[in-house]
Write a protein that holds these residues in place. Structure first.
Motif, PDB file in Angstrom:
ATOM      1  N   LEU A  54      61.273 125.157 -45.127  1.00  0.00           N
ATOM      2  CA  LEU A  54      61.648 126.646 -45.010  1.00  0.00           C
ATOM      3  C   LEU A  54      60.528 127.604 -45.053  1.00  0.00           C
ATOM      4  O   LEU A  54      60.429 128.692 -44.431  1.00  0.00           O
ATOM      5  CB  LEU A  54      62.746 127.112 -45.813  1.00  0.00           C
ATOM      6  N   VAL A  55      59.708 127.326 -46.087  1.00  0.00           N
ATOM      7  CA  VAL A  55      58.434 128.173 -46.385  1.00  0.00           C
ATOM      8  C   VAL A  55      57.790 128.387 -44.946  1.00  0.00           C
ATOM      9  O   VAL A  55      57.240 129.503 -44.718  1.00  0.00           O
ATOM     10  CB  VAL A  55      57.607 127.726 -47.593  1.00  0.00           C
ATOM     11  N   VAL A  56      57.331 127.341 -44.463  1.00  0.00           N
ATOM     12  CA  VAL A  56      56.559 127.370 -43.150  1.00  0.00           C
ATOM     13  C   VAL A  56      57.174 128.250 -42.087  1.00  0.00           C
ATOM     14  O   VAL A  56      56.297 129.002 -41.656  1.00  0.00           O
ATOM     15  CB  VAL A  56      56.405 125.758 -42.701  1.00  0.00           C
ATOM     16  N   ILE A  57      58.345 128.088 -41.841  1.00  0.00           N
ATOM     17  CA  ILE A  57      58.957 128.895 -40.911  1.00  0.00           C
ATOM     18  C   ILE A  57      59.003 130.284 -41.270  1.00  0.00           C
ATOM     19  O   ILE A  57      58.775 131.154 -40.255  1.00  0.00           O
ATOM     20  CB  ILE A  57      60.509 128.148 -40.671  1.00  0.00           C
ATOM     21  N   ALA A  58      59.473 130.723 -42.451  1.00  0.00           N
ATOM     22  CA  ALA A  58      59.653 131.887 -42.906  1.00  0.00           C
ATOM     23  C   ALA A  58      58.371 132.603 -42.880  1.00  0.00           C
ATOM     24  O   ALA A  58      58.152 133.675 -42.374  1.00  0.00           O
ATOM     25  CB  ALA A  58      60.292 132.129 -44.122  1.00  0.00           C
ATOM     26  N   VAL A  59      57.223 132.133 -43.409  1.00  0.00           N
ATOM     27  CA  VAL A  59      55.874 132.708 -43.623  1.00  0.00           C
ATOM     28  C   VAL A  59      55.332 132.828 -42.158  1.00  0.00           C
ATOM     29  O   VAL A  59      54.537 133.892 -41.708  1.00  0.00           O
ATOM     30  CB  VAL A  59      55.208 131.809 -44.577  1.00  0.00           C
ATOM     31  N   ASN A  60      55.531 131.823 -41.432  1.00  0.00           N
ATOM     32  CA  ASN A  60      54.964 132.128 -39.912  1.00  0.00           C
ATOM     33  C   ASN A  60      55.592 133.092 -39.176  1.00  0.00           C
ATOM     34  O   ASN A  60      54.960 133.998 -38.640  1.00  0.00           O
ATOM     35  CB  ASN A  60      55.392 130.499 -39.100  1.00  0.00           C
ATOM     36  N   LEU A  61      56.978 133.548 -39.320  1.00  0.00           N
ATOM     37  CA  LEU A  61      57.604 134.412 -38.954  1.00  0.00           C
ATOM     38  C   LEU A  61      57.108 135.898 -39.137  1.00  0.00           C
ATOM     39  O   LEU A  61      56.958 136.791 -38.467  1.00  0.00           O
ATOM     40  CB  LEU A  61      59.247 134.185 -39.114  1.00  0.00           C
ATOM     41  N   ALA A  62      57.211 135.723 -40.697  1.00  0.00           N
ATOM     42  CA  ALA A  62      56.752 137.294 -41.238  1.00  0.00           C
ATOM     43  C   ALA A  62      55.311 137.576 -40.668  1.00  0.00           C
ATOM     44  O   ALA A  62      54.991 138.675 -40.463  1.00  0.00           O
ATOM     45  CB  ALA A  62      56.666 137.113 -42.659  1.00  0.00           C
ATOM     46  N   MET A  63      54.390 136.392 -40.802  1.00  0.00           N
ATOM     47  CA  MET A  63      52.953 136.745 -40.523  1.00  0.00           C
ATOM     48  C   MET A  63      52.818 137.251 -38.960  1.00  0.00           C
ATOM     49  O   MET A  63      51.982 138.116 -38.627  1.00  0.00           O
ATOM     50  CB  MET A  63      51.940 135.668 -40.687  1.00  0.00           C
ATOM     51  N   SER A  64      53.480 136.697 -38.084  1.00  0.00           N
ATOM     52  CA  SER A  64      53.422 136.823 -36.658  1.00  0.00           C
ATOM     53  C   SER A  64      53.985 138.313 -36.412  1.00  0.00           C
ATOM     54  O   SER A  64      53.641 138.900 -35.447  1.00  0.00           O
ATOM     55  CB  SER A  64      54.001 135.569 -35.949  1.00  0.00           C
ATOM     56  N   LEU A  65      55.027 138.447 -36.972  1.00  0.00           N
ATOM     57  CA  LEU A  65      55.980 139.550 -36.196  1.00  0.00           C
ATOM     58  C   LEU A  65      55.810 140.897 -37.066  1.00  0.00           C
ATOM     59  O   LEU A  65      56.169 141.862 -36.892  1.00  0.00           O
ATOM     60  CB  LEU A  65      57.290 139.192 -36.189  1.00  0.00           C
ATOM     61  N   LEU A  66      55.450 140.464 -38.449  1.00  0.00           N
ATOM     62  CA  LEU A  66      55.654 141.861 -39.510  1.00  0.00           C
ATOM     63  C   LEU A  66      54.462 142.161 -40.023  1.00  0.00           C
ATOM     64  O   LEU A  66      53.712 143.322 -40.086  1.00  0.00           O
ATOM     65  CB  LEU A  66      56.550 141.576 -40.723  1.00  0.00           C
ATOM     66  N   ILE A  67      53.691 141.224 -40.649  1.00  0.00           N
ATOM     67  CA  ILE A  67      52.194 141.448 -41.540  1.00  0.00           C
ATOM     68  C   ILE A  67      51.078 141.714 -40.584  1.00  0.00           C
ATOM     69  O   ILE A  67      50.502 142.787 -40.470  1.00  0.00           O
ATOM     70  CB  ILE A  67      52.112 140.118 -42.303  1.00  0.00           C
ATOM     71  N   LEU A  68      50.757 140.475 -39.775  1.00  0.00           N
ATOM     72  CA  LEU A  68      49.654 140.987 -39.120  1.00  0.00           C
ATOM     73  C   LEU A  68      49.449 142.175 -37.846  1.00  0.00           C
ATOM     74  O   LEU A  68      48.621 142.797 -37.907  1.00  0.00           O
ATOM     75  CB  LEU A  68      49.141 139.676 -38.226  1.00  0.00           C
ATOM     76  N   PRO A  69      50.726 142.260 -37.524  1.00  0.00           N
ATOM     77  CA  PRO A  69      50.769 143.497 -36.315  1.00  0.00           C
ATOM     78  C   PRO A  69      50.295 144.772 -37.053  1.00  0.00           C
ATOM     79  O   PRO A  69      50.053 145.833 -36.388  1.00  0.00           O
ATOM     80  CB  PRO A  69      52.159 143.281 -35.766  1.00  0.00           C
ATOM     81  N   ASN A  70      50.679 144.818 -38.317  1.00  0.00           N
ATOM     82  CA  ASN A  70      50.820 146.251 -38.996  1.00  0.00           C
ATOM     83  C   ASN A  70      49.514 146.091 -39.919  1.00  0.00           C
ATOM     84  O   ASN A  70      49.295 147.174 -40.769  1.00  0.00           O
ATOM     85  CB  ASN A  70      51.745 146.427 -40.317  1.00  0.00           C
TER      86      ASN A  70
END
Length: 488
Positions: A267-283
């Protein structure tokens, strides 16, 4: 003569690789044959073209191979993969044995576990469930392939599979490119595959064919020998991110964790991947990447890969924290995981090096013109080119990278001119690479059959139906929907 040289080099590469020769030698040799027929210096192409393409692939994707193999090995040695498989098997039981095997494979691979680690863990589970349900053991390879090597590798948005990472630098996309189309494609592949496997199972029951065939139960063949088979190893390393020779290094804990603890790293792989792709890196302000110090790069070129790297690294840390006492030989397990990544990444990179030489030859312009002239537009020609190259190399990742190295910039230009979302290009390219790659010489096919103790004659047709036919149906669906409604 140049085109003849390309075809001859490709024929030598395919023919000798099928006979078990290493691509580490075959790929540069085939590239030099193609260069000789083109009247160009073979040595110059080896050191200045082949090695540049090979090194570029390693530089870009080695972190994903490295962390993916390490995560898979630690998941195995901590008993986490076994706990996930056991939980799914116990929950669904022998009555739903096929579904249990498919879902277990899907969960662990979508969570980041290396393909070949999953094979060696899922086979004993499948043997137990299929034996109890009296389902022909010849269906095991197809059931495992459906769960591990199809929709979780190419269609599900966010999958950390290297195949899903390869288009990101070319198209400036994320692992979650075209999520709606990806989910539709995944549903098509899964439902078609389950329908086929259920149909074959019902036919077998009506014919009185059980786990061991018409002769009754037979002893299961061991999977251990497959890991040491040089032929299996040679083919496996161009189709995945884990060297099977390392599978038995380290030590698997005798006290596996609970299902809850085992699921958390996935679950960590999926959640962190999603957060990095859509929330963290774009900002984040990543404009510094344009400096000479960082290779005049751009956020779009690296953010997708960074997302997968951070996701896998985070999952490894969580896995270690949750299984502090379940990794008694941690250093050996870590060494095995790290070593298991080296041969696969270099093998696939050598295929890419061969493609780099071919793309640099004057005769390749004829190939480019033919590919781009395929009826149906850029989406169809992209699907055909990735399909053909993945089929010829027996590697989805190798074929996909060769296609995009040669034609990626051209497709991006066409996308800009025709108003096609690069995310749609990404999803079509990945699904296209994951169809005809599953021909008989594919490393994953050879390895899975060997681990299951099955033969091509016994089990390959069912693998074709679930891994090729279902994927082609999904690919056609994505192209049609993408053409009509764009990316979503």
């Amino acid at each position: 003569m140049g085109l003849i040289g390309i075809l001859l080099g490709l024929a030598l590469l395919i023919g000798f690789a099928y006979r078990g020769w290493s691509v580490l030698l075959l790929a540069p040799a085939a590239a030099m044959v193609a260069a000789l027929f083109a009247g160009e210096s073979p040595l110059a192409h080896w050191t200045q073209t082949f090695m540049v393409g090979t090194a570029a692939f390693v530089a870009q994707f080695f972190p994903i191979f490295l962390l993916g193999a390490l995560f898979g090995k630690l998941m195995e040695d901590s008993g986490s993969v076994q706990s996930v498989a056991r939980f799914i098997g116990d929950s669904l039981g022998p009555r739903r044995a096929i579904l249990a095997v498919v879902l277990a494979g899907a969960l662990v691979t979508y969570g980041g576990v290396s393909l070949f680690v999953a094979f060696f863990v899922l086979v004993p589970m499948a043997q137990s469930l299929f034996r109890d349900a009296n389902i022909p053991r010849t269906l095991m390879p197809a059931a495992i392939a459906l769960g591990t090597s199809t929709f979780t590798m190419t269609a599900l948005p966010g999958t950390p599979a290297v195949q899903n990472a390869i288009p990101m630098p070319f198209f400036g996309t994320t692992p979650f490119a075209a999520p709606g189309l990806g989910l539709i494609a995944a549903a098509i592949i899964l439902l078609f595959g389950l329908w086929w496997l259920g149909l074959v199972e019902r036919r077998a029951r009506r014919a009185g064919i059980g786990y061991g065939g018409t002769l009754g139960l037979v002893p299961d063949r061991t999977a251990d020998e497959a890991a040491e088979d040089p032929l299996v190893r040679g083919r496996a390393t161009v189709a995945g991110t884990f060297d099977p020779a390392e599978i038995h290094q380290g030590e698997v804990t005798p006290r596996p964790p609970s299902a809850f603890v085992a699921f958390l790293p996935l679950l960590v792989v999926i959640a962190v991947n999603l957060a990095m792709s859509l929330l963290i890196l774009p900002n984040l302000d990543l404009s510094y990447l344009a400096l000479d110090q960082w290779g005049n790069s751009s956020p779009a070129a690296v953010s997708g890969i960074w997302s997968v790297i951070v996701a896998l690294a985070s999952a490894i840390l969580v896995l270690r924290a949750l299984n502090w006492k379940r990794l008694p030989r941690l250093r050996e397990s870590v060494d095995a995981g790290l070593n298991a990544s080296v041969l696969p990444v270099v093998s696939v990179a050598c295929l890419v090096g061969f493609g780099t030489v071919v793309a640099a030859l004057p005769a390749f312009e004829m190939v480019r013109t033919w590919v781009l002239g395929i009826e149906g537009g850029p989406l169809v020609s992209l699907a055909v080119s990735t399909n053909v190259l993945a089929a010829l190399t027996g590697s989805a990742s190798g074929g996909l990278t060769i296609a995009l190295e040669a034609l990626g910039s051209t497709y991006m230009q066409l996308a800009a001119e025709l108003g096609i979302d690069p995310a749609l290009m990404h999803r079509v390219a990945v699904i296209g690479a994951g169809t005809l790659d599953s021909l008989p010489h594919n490393g994953a096919v050879v390895t899975l059959l060997a681990v299951c103790g099955a033969t091509h004659k016994e089990s390959y047709f069912d693998m074709v139906m679930v891994a090729i036919v279902g994927a082609i149906v999904a690919l056609v669906g994505v192209i049609v929907l993408g053409t009509l409604f764009g990316s979503f």
